[in-house]
Design a protein around this motif. Sequence first.
Motif: not given
Length: 320
Positions: A189-203
């Motif tokens: 949960x936490x890792x996939x959520x963090x990856x989602x936030x980071x990917x969003x910021x990169x985009x």
Amino acid sequence: MPVIHSLDREPKQVAIERELCDQCLACTRICPTETLAAHGGAVQIRLDRPLGCLGCGHCMMVCPTGAIRVSGRDLAREDLLPLPDPLTKASAEGLAALMQSRRSVRQFTDREVEEALLERILALAATAPMGIPPWGVGCVLVRGRAEVRSVGREVVREYERFLNRFQPWRLALLRPFVSREKYEHLAHFVRPLAETYVRGQQENRDLLFFDAPALLLFHHSPGANAGKAFIACTYAMLAAESLGLGSTLIEAVAPMLVRNPALGRRLGLPPGHQPAIALILGYPATHFRRTVRRHFSSLYTNPGVPADSFPKTPPPAPKA
């Protein structure tokens, strides 16, 4: 003895203006610590109670003549207000309609939330029950999309650091030392959520605060607990709904502020206060057509009372 509190350790002071007191004894019946007690048909202030005066102010609120004054611990008689007209109180049906209509909103119009509206929401949130005063709950208000987005970028940077520290192989090494539930929470949960936030910021997409025009961050003092901050946030959420605003609870902010106290201080958290929950606000760009019935995960009733004798949820509000 005063109740120990991180914000104020001074005892409360109770005083009775005897010339105004009509000895109705209403204050003695409502005092939760029996600091005010009836003795010989008169009100007595007892100084031998283990807790002493809590500063709840109930005695002042029931006194018909205004003879009682409680001071200290962020309480004064000047804070008393007239009760609202009973006819203006929400009916059970109206309250059910408000609660059932409220949904999480993550799409907002371009309209900024007016300052007066935000101040009204905060004033309504401050009416939440505090337990033992003074209320150890505070709120940071972030207005404007640019400011909210800036806070979001800092929080997401903390998630980037989290991902670097808790890479899958490191999480695997932790597995023997943490519970299965904690490991699965971190890994799935936490890792996939963090990856989602980071990917969003990169985009260049805000997947944390969804470009909301306002953010409320509730926090609490060491003498309070996170539950009180969540209650205040819930009041703010319902107040926003009543004023035509959409909202969503964001639980992902507090853990990163705990990891980076300096960021919390930059946001305005007082020293020693802990972040609890964030609420994003804005004018909704999405309008729902239905609500959904929800249930408690479990419901225990008194022995001998059939569980199915209690409705799982309130009946739907009548259609307009």
